[in-house]
Design a protein around this motif. Structure first.
Motif, PDB file in Angstrom:
ATOM      1  N   ARG A 160       0.840  -1.203   0.000  1.00  0.00           N
ATOM      2  CA  ARG A 160       0.000   0.000   0.000  1.00  0.00           C
ATOM      3  C   ARG A 160       0.876   1.254   0.000  1.00  0.00           C
ATOM      4  N   TYR A 161       0.525   2.193  -0.886  1.00  0.00           N
ATOM      5  CA  TYR A 161       1.230   3.478  -0.924  1.00  0.00           C
ATOM      6  C   TYR A 161       0.201   4.596  -0.944  1.00  0.00           C
ATOM      7  N   LEU A 162       0.469   5.660  -0.167  1.00  0.00           N
ATOM      8  CA  LEU A 162      -0.461   6.779  -0.081  1.00  0.00           C
ATOM      9  C   LEU A 162       0.316   8.078   0.122  1.00  0.00           C
ATOM     10  N   ASP A 163       0.072   9.040  -0.765  1.00  0.00           N
ATOM     11  CA  ASP A 163       0.588  10.395  -0.553  1.00  0.00           C
ATOM     12  C   ASP A 163      -0.494  11.392  -0.965  1.00  0.00           C
ATOM     13  N   ALA A 164      -0.131  12.644  -1.163  1.00  0.00           N
ATOM     14  CA  ALA A 164      -1.127  13.685  -1.444  1.00  0.00           C
ATOM     15  C   ALA A 164      -1.794  13.507  -2.799  1.00  0.00           C
ATOM     16  N   THR A 165      -1.115  12.856  -3.729  1.00  0.00           N
ATOM     17  CA  THR A 165      -1.661  12.725  -5.091  1.00  0.00           C
ATOM     18  C   THR A 165      -1.896  11.287  -5.543  1.00  0.00           C
ATOM     19  N   GLN A 166      -1.310  10.306  -4.852  1.00  0.00           N
ATOM     20  CA  GLN A 166      -1.431   8.907  -5.282  1.00  0.00           C
ATOM     21  C   GLN A 166      -1.912   8.023  -4.138  1.00  0.00           C
ATOM     22  N   ASN A 167      -2.675   7.038  -4.511  1.00  0.00           N
ATOM     23  CA  ASN A 167      -3.175   6.067  -3.524  1.00  0.00           C
ATOM     24  C   ASN A 167      -3.421   4.754  -4.260  1.00  0.00           C
ATOM     25  N   PHE A 168      -2.546   3.776  -4.067  1.00  0.00           N
ATOM     26  CA  PHE A 168      -2.734   2.501  -4.747  1.00  0.00           C
ATOM     27  C   PHE A 168      -2.345   1.337  -3.836  1.00  0.00           C
ATOM     28  N   LYS A 169      -2.949   0.199  -4.138  1.00  0.00           N
ATOM     29  CA  LYS A 169      -2.736  -1.027  -3.370  1.00  0.00           C
ATOM     30  C   LYS A 169      -2.569  -2.193  -4.324  1.00  0.00           C
ATOM     31  N   ILE A 170      -1.640  -3.093  -4.000  1.00  0.00           N
ATOM     32  CA  ILE A 170      -1.422  -4.299  -4.795  1.00  0.00           C
ATOM     33  C   ILE A 170      -1.594  -5.511  -3.890  1.00  0.00           C
ATOM     34  N   ASN A 171      -2.523  -6.386  -4.248  1.00  0.00           N
ATOM     35  CA  ASN A 171      -2.763  -7.614  -3.492  1.00  0.00           C
ATOM     36  C   ASN A 171      -2.109  -8.797  -4.195  1.00  0.00           C
ATOM     37  N   ASN A 172      -1.554  -9.696  -3.385  1.00  0.00           N
ATOM     38  CA  ASN A 172      -0.988 -10.954  -3.885  1.00  0.00           C
ATOM     39  C   ASN A 172       0.046 -10.729  -4.989  1.00  0.00           C
ATOM     40  N   ASN A 173       1.057  -9.978  -4.633  1.00  0.00           N
ATOM     41  CA  ASN A 173       2.177  -9.734  -5.540  1.00  0.00           C
ATOM     42  C   ASN A 173       2.814 -11.071  -5.949  1.00  0.00           C
ATOM     43  N   PRO A 174       2.833 -11.426  -7.239  1.00  0.00           N
ATOM     44  CA  PRO A 174       3.374 -12.728  -7.664  1.00  0.00           C
ATOM     45  C   PRO A 174       4.875 -12.849  -7.479  1.00  0.00           C
ATOM     46  N   ASP A 175       5.569 -11.726  -7.250  1.00  0.00           N
ATOM     47  CA  ASP A 175       7.020 -11.776  -7.055  1.00  0.00           C
ATOM     48  C   ASP A 175       7.414 -12.261  -5.654  1.00  0.00           C
ATOM     49  N   ILE A 176       6.462 -12.291  -4.718  1.00  0.00           N
ATOM     50  CA  ILE A 176       6.763 -12.697  -3.342  1.00  0.00           C
ATOM     51  C   ILE A 176       6.619 -14.210  -3.214  1.00  0.00           C
ATOM     52  N   ASN A 177       7.570 -14.846  -2.571  1.00  0.00           N
ATOM     53  CA  ASN A 177       7.524 -16.299  -2.356  1.00  0.00           C
ATOM     54  C   ASN A 177       6.290 -16.707  -1.562  1.00  0.00           C
ATOM     55  N   LYS A 178       5.669 -17.787  -1.985  1.00  0.00           N
ATOM     56  CA  LYS A 178       4.534 -18.340  -1.234  1.00  0.00           C
ATOM     57  C   LYS A 178       4.994 -19.096   0.009  1.00  0.00           C
ATOM     58  N   MET A 179       6.106 -19.820  -0.102  1.00  0.00           N
ATOM     59  CA  MET A 179       6.621 -20.595   1.023  1.00  0.00           C
ATOM     60  C   MET A 179       7.761 -19.832   1.692  1.00  0.00           C
ATOM     61  N   HIS A 180       7.662 -19.705   3.001  1.00  0.00           N
ATOM     62  CA  HIS A 180       8.707 -19.069   3.803  1.00  0.00           C
ATOM     63  C   HIS A 180       9.085 -20.028   4.923  1.00  0.00           C
ATOM     64  N   TYR A 181      10.330 -19.973   5.358  1.00  0.00           N
ATOM     65  CA  TYR A 181      10.751 -20.829   6.463  1.00  0.00           C
ATOM     66  C   TYR A 181      11.877 -20.158   7.234  1.00  0.00           C
ATOM     67  N   GLY A 182      12.013 -20.571   8.507  1.00  0.00           N
ATOM     68  CA  GLY A 182      13.050 -19.990   9.340  1.00  0.00           C
ATOM     69  C   GLY A 182      13.149 -20.706  10.670  1.00  0.00           C
ATOM     70  N   ALA A 183      14.152 -20.332  11.449  1.00  0.00           N
ATOM     71  CA  ALA A 183      14.393 -20.922  12.768  1.00  0.00           C
ATOM     72  C   ALA A 183      14.031 -19.905  13.845  1.00  0.00           C
ATOM     73  N   TYR A 184      13.638 -20.405  15.019  1.00  0.00           N
ATOM     74  CA  TYR A 184      13.260 -19.504  16.106  1.00  0.00           C
ATOM     75  C   TYR A 184      13.630 -20.092  17.462  1.00  0.00           C
ATOM     76  N   ILE A 185      13.634 -19.226  18.462  1.00  0.00           N
ATOM     77  CA  ILE A 185      13.872 -19.637  19.839  1.00  0.00           C
ATOM     78  C   ILE A 185      12.990 -18.804  20.758  1.00  0.00           C
ATOM     79  N   SER A 186      12.474 -19.443  21.801  1.00  0.00           N
ATOM     80  CA  SER A 186      11.656 -18.778  22.809  1.00  0.00           C
ATOM     81  C   SER A 186      12.154 -19.223  24.175  1.00  0.00           C
TER      82      SER A 186
END
Length: 228
Positions: A160-186
């Motif tokens: 999402r981007y918003l300024d005084a003259t522009q306002n647009f939103k892009i849903n489900n950008n195909p360039d973003i990976n669907k699968m994500h993974y990582g390690a964690y500690i608690s």
């Protein structure tokens, strides 16, 4: 005489049963730390391209359930797979725009007064963790160190981007990976636990900025709360 014998037998059995104590050890030997979890994090963009910077507080929220499977007699060690949902947003200066069906990336120039520019990601999570704790059957206040691996499937992305003259939103950008993974500690005591997650995969599978591939991973730091 037979009735008298039956009465004596009944009273004897009643006395024996009244003297028996509950077998708490049997219950104690079966307890689990099945838990619902809720986490809140500060999200840091890691290994980001040159000129990309964060400009506000980026937050993350997660919740779910973990099934506890103890692996030793004292039940201080366990394996816990789970299912959850998470939301992460990133407030930065990387603009994502769609021009005639083509996704483009650019940096907000200095001096431009804009109101909003963020990327929001929504996931279904499959965590699995190795647990150590000092818990007992009759106490839920204990030290814990849980470390694990999380596989996440992206169900929705929003730029999402918003300024005084522009306002647009892009849903489900195909360039973003669907699968994500990582390690964690608690780690922590009782309900309060410090939490850290390190993404092991590039957030983008496609896309370029100034002719260079976009390589971004994430580091999320915050608090994790567990509820039985």
């Amino acid at each position: 005489m037979q009735k008298l014998f039956q009465i004596i037998l009944f009273l004897s059995c009643l006395t024996v049963f009244s003297q028996e104590e509950p077998n708490f050890s049997a219950v104690d030997s079966l307890y689990r730390e099945d838990q619902f979890y809720f986490g809140v994090t500060y999200n840091v963009l890691n290994l980001k391209p040159k000129d990309v910077s964060q400009n506000s507080f980026s937050t993350g929220l997660s919740l779910g359930f973990l099934r506890d499977f103890p692996i030793n007699k004292d039940r201080t060690f366990a394996i816990a797979p789970g299912l959850g949902f998470s939301y992460n947003n990133y407030k930065e200066n990387l603009v994502v725009d769609n021009l005639d069906g083509t996704i483009n990336y650019s940096i907000i120039e200095s001096g431009i007064n804009y109101k909003k520019n963020k990327l929001a990601l929504y996931f279904v999570d499959l965590p699995i963790e190795f647990r150590w704790r000092t818990s007992t059957f009759d106490s839920h206040k204990f030290w814990r160190v849980y470390t694990g691996f999380k596989l996440s499937y992206l169900i929705l992305s929003q730029s999402r981007y918003l300024d005084a003259t522009q306002n647009f939103k892009i849903n489900n950008n195909p360039d973003i990976n669907k699968m994500h993974y990582g390690a964690y500690i608690s780690a922590g005591y009782n309900s309060w636990n410090l939490y850290a997650y390190y993404g092991l995969q590039n957030m983008f599978k496609n896309g370029s900025l100034n002719g260079n591939p976009i390589e971004i991973s994430t580091l999320n730091i915050g608090l994790m709360f567990y509820v039985l």
